[in-house]
Design a protein around this motif. Structure first.
Motif, PDB file in Angstrom:
ATOM      1  N   VAL A 174       0.806  -1.281  -0.021  1.00 43.84           N
ATOM      2  CA  VAL A 174      -0.004   0.006   0.049  1.00 43.84           C
ATOM      3  C   VAL A 174       0.930   1.345   0.055  1.00 43.84           C
ATOM      4  CG1 VAL A 174      -2.064   1.247   1.130  1.00 43.84           C
ATOM      5  CG2 VAL A 174      -1.654  -1.361   1.356  1.00 43.84           C
ATOM      6  N   ASN A 175       1.982   1.307   0.907  1.00 41.73           N
ATOM      7  CA  ASN A 175       2.553   2.407   1.161  1.00 41.73           C
ATOM      8  C   ASN A 175       4.059   2.418   0.998  1.00 41.73           C
ATOM      9  OD1 ASN A 175       2.693   1.192   3.374  1.00 41.73           O
ATOM     10  ND2 ASN A 175       1.708   2.992   4.598  1.00 41.73           N
ATOM     11  N   ASP A 176       4.844   1.508   0.516  1.00 41.57           N
ATOM     12  CA  ASP A 176       5.926   1.519   0.666  1.00 41.57           C
ATOM     13  C   ASP A 176       6.692   2.038  -0.626  1.00 41.57           C
ATOM     14  OD1 ASP A 176       6.492   0.279   3.052  1.00 41.57           O
ATOM     15  OD2 ASP A 176       6.233  -1.735   2.464  1.00 41.57           O
ATOM     16  N   VAL A 177       7.819   2.952  -0.588  1.00 41.87           N
ATOM     17  CA  VAL A 177       8.317   3.780  -1.938  1.00 41.87           C
ATOM     18  C   VAL A 177       9.734   2.873  -1.978  1.00 41.87           C
ATOM     19  CG1 VAL A 177       9.351   5.653  -2.976  1.00 41.87           C
ATOM     20  CG2 VAL A 177       7.143   5.593  -1.330  1.00 41.87           C
ATOM     21  N   TYR A 178       9.982   2.423  -3.281  1.00 45.21           N
ATOM     22  CA  TYR A 178      11.183   1.678  -3.299  1.00 45.21           C
ATOM     23  C   TYR A 178      12.197   2.531  -4.520  1.00 45.21           C
ATOM     24  CZ  TYR A 178       9.936  -2.929  -1.320  1.00 45.21           C
ATOM     25  OH  TYR A 178       9.927  -3.968  -0.254  1.00 45.21           O
ATOM     26  N   ALA A 179      13.258   1.982  -4.500  1.00 41.45           N
ATOM     27  CA  ALA A 179      14.289   2.705  -5.535  1.00 41.45           C
ATOM     28  C   ALA A 179      15.451   1.443  -5.513  1.00 41.45           C
ATOM     29  CB  ALA A 179      15.041   3.831  -5.072  1.00 41.45           C
ATOM     30  N   ASP A 180      15.824   1.237  -6.839  1.00 42.11           N
ATOM     31  CA  ASP A 180      16.761   0.219  -7.081  1.00 42.11           C
ATOM     32  C   ASP A 180      16.066  -1.380  -6.844  1.00 42.11           C
ATOM     33  OD1 ASP A 180      18.399   2.049  -8.466  1.00 42.11           O
ATOM     34  OD2 ASP A 180      19.700   2.401  -6.676  1.00 42.11           O
ATOM     35  N   GLY A 181      14.921  -1.379  -6.329  1.00 44.60           N
ATOM     36  CA  GLY A 181      14.515  -2.663  -6.065  1.00 44.60           C
ATOM     37  C   GLY A 181      14.317  -3.101  -4.483  1.00 44.60           C
ATOM     38  N   LYS A 182      14.859  -1.756  -3.677  1.00 45.84           N
ATOM     39  CA  LYS A 182      14.989  -1.971  -2.292  1.00 45.84           C
ATOM     40  C   LYS A 182      13.884  -0.847  -1.637  1.00 45.84           C
ATOM     41  CE  LYS A 182      19.429  -3.930  -2.176  1.00 45.84           C
ATOM     42  NZ  LYS A 182      20.954  -3.843  -1.619  1.00 45.84           N
ATOM     43  N   LYS A 183      13.552  -0.947  -0.483  1.00 51.66           N
ATOM     44  CA  LYS A 183      12.879   0.125   0.220  1.00 51.66           C
ATOM     45  C   LYS A 183      13.522   1.162   0.624  1.00 51.66           C
ATOM     46  CE  LYS A 183       9.398   0.135   3.994  1.00 51.66           C
ATOM     47  NZ  LYS A 183       8.795  -0.467   5.238  1.00 51.66           N
ATOM     48  N   CYS A 184      12.825   2.292   0.375  1.00 56.79           N
ATOM     49  CA  CYS A 184      13.641   3.621   0.890  1.00 56.79           C
ATOM     50  C   CYS A 184      12.740   4.428   1.956  1.00 56.79           C
ATOM     51  CB  CYS A 184      14.125   4.467  -0.448  1.00 56.79           C
ATOM     52  SG  CYS A 184      12.612   5.058  -1.356  1.00 56.79           S
ATOM     53  N   CYS A 185      11.716   3.960   1.883  1.00 55.24           N
ATOM     54  CA  CYS A 185      10.721   5.106   2.596  1.00 55.24           C
ATOM     55  C   CYS A 185       9.630   4.126   3.410  1.00 55.24           C
ATOM     56  CB  CYS A 185      10.083   5.940   1.958  1.00 55.24           C
ATOM     57  SG  CYS A 185       8.678   6.913   2.524  1.00 55.24           S
ATOM     58  N   GLY A 186       9.182   4.497   4.643  1.00 55.70           N
ATOM     59  CA  GLY A 186       8.019   4.040   5.333  1.00 55.70           C
ATOM     60  C   GLY A 186       7.108   5.044   5.606  1.00 55.70           C
ATOM     61  N   ILE A 187       5.844   4.561   5.811  1.00 56.17           N
ATOM     62  CA  ILE A 187       4.860   5.647   5.958  1.00 56.17           C
ATOM     63  C   ILE A 187       3.672   5.090   6.870  1.00 56.17           C
ATOM     64  CG2 ILE A 187       2.914   6.743   4.738  1.00 56.17           C
ATOM     65  CD1 ILE A 187       4.517   6.645   2.285  1.00 56.17           C
ATOM     66  N   LEU A 188       3.320   5.689   7.946  1.00 57.79           N
ATOM     67  CA  LEU A 188       2.496   5.226   9.039  1.00 57.79           C
ATOM     68  C   LEU A 188       1.384   6.374   9.202  1.00 57.79           C
ATOM     69  CD1 LEU A 188       1.519   3.203  11.049  1.00 57.79           C
ATOM     70  CD2 LEU A 188       3.068   4.334  12.688  1.00 57.79           C
ATOM     71  N   THR A 189       0.441   6.197   9.041  1.00 57.87           N
ATOM     72  CA  THR A 189      -0.890   7.038   9.276  1.00 57.87           C
ATOM     73  C   THR A 189      -1.706   6.500  10.380  1.00 57.87           C
ATOM     74  OG1 THR A 189      -1.123   7.556   6.880  1.00 57.87           O
ATOM     75  CG2 THR A 189      -3.071   8.138   8.211  1.00 57.87           C
ATOM     76  N   GLU A 190      -2.088   7.440  11.342  1.00 56.00           N
ATOM     77  CA  GLU A 190      -2.782   7.036  12.491  1.00 56.00           C
ATOM     78  C   GLU A 190      -3.850   8.374  12.621  1.00 56.00           C
ATOM     79  OE1 GLU A 190      -0.247   5.526  15.723  1.00 56.00           O
ATOM     80  OE2 GLU A 190       1.105   6.994  15.005  1.00 56.00           O
ATOM     81  N   ALA A 191      -5.054   7.907  12.928  1.00 54.21           N
ATOM     82  CA  ALA A 191      -6.173   8.729  13.191  1.00 54.21           C
ATOM     83  C   ALA A 191      -6.775   8.596  14.520  1.00 54.21           C
ATOM     84  CB  ALA A 191      -7.304   8.552  11.977  1.00 54.21           C
ATOM     85  N   VAL A 192      -7.363   9.926  15.104  1.00 54.27           N
ATOM     86  CA  VAL A 192      -7.885  10.211  16.243  1.00 54.27           C
ATOM     87  C   VAL A 192      -9.285  10.316  16.006  1.00 54.27           C
ATOM     88  CG1 VAL A 192      -8.145  11.322  18.528  1.00 54.27           C
ATOM     89  CG2 VAL A 192      -5.986  10.403  17.536  1.00 54.27           C
ATOM     90  N   ALA A 193     -10.207   9.571  16.234  1.00 52.14           N
ATOM     91  CA  ALA A 193     -11.612   9.718  16.114  1.00 52.14           C
ATOM     92  C   ALA A 193     -12.320  10.948  17.002  1.00 52.14           C
ATOM     93  CB  ALA A 193     -12.488   8.519  16.472  1.00 52.14           C
ATOM     94  N   ASP A 194     -13.209  11.650  16.469  1.00 54.79           N
ATOM     95  CA  ASP A 194     -14.101  12.533  17.393  1.00 54.79           C
ATOM     96  C   ASP A 194     -15.337  11.655  17.511  1.00 54.79           C
ATOM     97  OD1 ASP A 194     -15.897  14.616  17.859  1.00 54.79           O
ATOM     98  OD2 ASP A 194     -15.035  16.007  16.546  1.00 54.79           O
ATOM     99  N   LEU A 195     -15.490  11.614  19.058  1.00 61.86           N
ATOM    100  CA  LEU A 195     -16.569  10.654  19.367  1.00 61.86           C
ATOM    101  C   LEU A 195     -18.108  11.338  19.449  1.00 61.86           C
ATOM    102  CD1 LEU A 195     -14.906   8.923  22.626  1.00 61.86           C
ATOM    103  CD2 LEU A 195     -15.162   8.158  20.183  1.00 61.86           C
ATOM    104  N   GLU A 196     -17.795  12.892  19.185  1.00 65.08           N
ATOM    105  CA  GLU A 196     -19.208  13.518  19.200  1.00 65.08           C
ATOM    106  C   GLU A 196     -19.730  13.351  17.724  1.00 65.08           C
ATOM    107  OE1 GLU A 196     -18.980  17.283  20.800  1.00 65.08           O
ATOM    108  OE2 GLU A 196     -18.422  16.751  22.652  1.00 65.08           O
ATOM    109  N   THR A 197     -18.887  13.480  16.994  1.00 66.77           N
ATOM    110  CA  THR A 197     -19.559  13.627  15.462  1.00 66.77           C
ATOM    111  C   THR A 197     -19.159  12.181  14.828  1.00 66.77           C
ATOM    112  OG1 THR A 197     -17.204  14.085  14.374  1.00 66.77           O
ATOM    113  CG2 THR A 197     -18.587  15.956  15.134  1.00 66.77           C
ATOM    114  N   GLY A 198     -18.411  11.343  15.220  1.00 66.45           N
ATOM    115  CA  GLY A 198     -18.334  10.097  14.528  1.00 66.45           C
ATOM    116  C   GLY A 198     -17.212  10.037  13.423  1.00 66.45           C
ATOM    117  N   GLY A 199     -16.574  11.210  13.286  1.00 74.31           N
ATOM    118  CA  GLY A 199     -15.791  11.503  12.226  1.00 74.31           C
ATOM    119  C   GLY A 199     -14.309  11.314  12.626  1.00 74.31           C
TER     120      GLY A 199
END
Length: 318
Positions: A174-199
């Motif tokens: 999904v989210n690994d970036v490669y160069a020369d056939g090897k991994k050069c970057c990692g990505i981690l997305t985290e979200a915090v919910a709004d319990l009042e709106t559900g968003g």
């Protein structure tokens, strides 16, 4: 802006040239002693400033120090709040604390080094000092953007590295970036919910890029699978950081789901290749058939059945 920051800005603007202490004092409207104290503080922070009697101070072109002023030299994205820390456990952790305290969208946390860099699925991201860009962007996204924050980051990293003069890149879903056939970057997305709106109250997008190879090489456990992208590029870390942010906010502010999916698919190197789909129930061999308009991976198993993967883990079969 502090005297220390003003001095660094002046040296960045004339990188590769000596600037006398007297000139810095005159331009900044401070004493020579204040200049000396500012230079000393910068050097304690790890900024590699050269000093020469009779010439003054210089930030060499070859220096690869990540600084706010250095990033801003190449930054086009507007309204960002850059915050650089010498060492943290994780930029995602720092960003989440700042966001919970009300930090605005576009606040970007950088660390020169992480002691506990976080990767997907609880993995650790190797984050040595002086060679990478480790940053987390705070976002307060609309509902239509939420599902695309990680995809957007992968595209921004791939394009940003190339804009900075680095290697050609490709994305492994999904989210690994490669160069020369090897991994050069990692990505981690985290979200915090709004319990009042559900968003979503806020999201943090963590990005770790191997800009140059660490002294002594990569750690043994990742030496065969990791690579750097900008060895030999002048001022590489500042350029990469700025260009990734430029691309990210270009696409984020003018959000176009179809255009983003098109670019993401064009950068993928999985389509048509044999892969292993990793699930909690086990592993299955498949072929990556396509990436759809929502950036989901379409796979075909040996029995001819197909599945659309919206998240998860896949690995290349070699």
């Amino acid at each position: 802006m502090s005297t220390k920051s003003e001095i660094l800005k002046a040296l960045e603007e004339r990188r590769g040239q000596f600037v006398s202490g007297a000139e810095l004092a005159s331009v900044l409207g401070v004493s020579r002693t204040a200049v000396w104290k500012g230079i000393s503080a910068l050097m304690r922070d790890g900024v590699q400033i050269q000093s020469r009697s009779g010439s003054g101070y210089m930030l060499p072109k070859s220096v690869n120090t990540l600084t706010q002023q250095g990033i801003e030299r190449y930054l086009c994205a507007e309204g960002l709040d850059l915050r650089i820390f010498k060492k943290v456990d994780s930029t995602n952790n720092v960003a989440k604390r700042l966001a919970a305290d009300g930090a605005k969208e576009g606040t970007v946390v950088f660390a020169l080094e992480q002691s506990g860099g976080k990767g997907r699925l609880g993995r650790r991201f190797y984050s040595p000092s002086d060679c990478g860009v480790y940053m987390t962007v705070i976002l307060r996204p609309s509902s239509e953007k939420i599902a695309y924050l990680t995809v957007l980051a992968a595209v921004a990293v791939a394009e940003g590295i190339e804009r900075a003069g680095g290697k050609n890149t490709a994305i492994k879903w999904v989210n690994d970036v490669y160069a020369d056939g090897k991994k050069c970057c990692g990505i981690l997305t985290e979200a915090v919910a709004d319990l009042e709106t559900g968003g979503v109250e806020f999201a943090v997008v963590g990005i770790g890029i191997n800009v140059t190879e660490p002294k002594g090489g990569f750690a043994p456990e990742i030496r065969d699978i990791a690579t750097s992208v900008c060895d030999g590029v002048e001022d590489a870390r500042n350029k990469v950081a700025a260009e990734v942010l430029n691309v990210y906010f270009d696409y984020y502010n003018a959000f176009d789901r179809d255009r983003l999916a098109e670019i993401y698919k064009a950068k993928s190197f999985l389509i048509g290749r044999e892969i292993t789909v990793v699930k909690s129930s086990g592993e299955k061999t498949a072929r990556a058939v396509d990436i759809d308009g929502e950036c989901h991976l379409i796979v075909e198993y040996k029995d001819g059945s197909r599945e659309i993967l919206s998240a998860g883990e896949v690995s290349l079969r070699v």
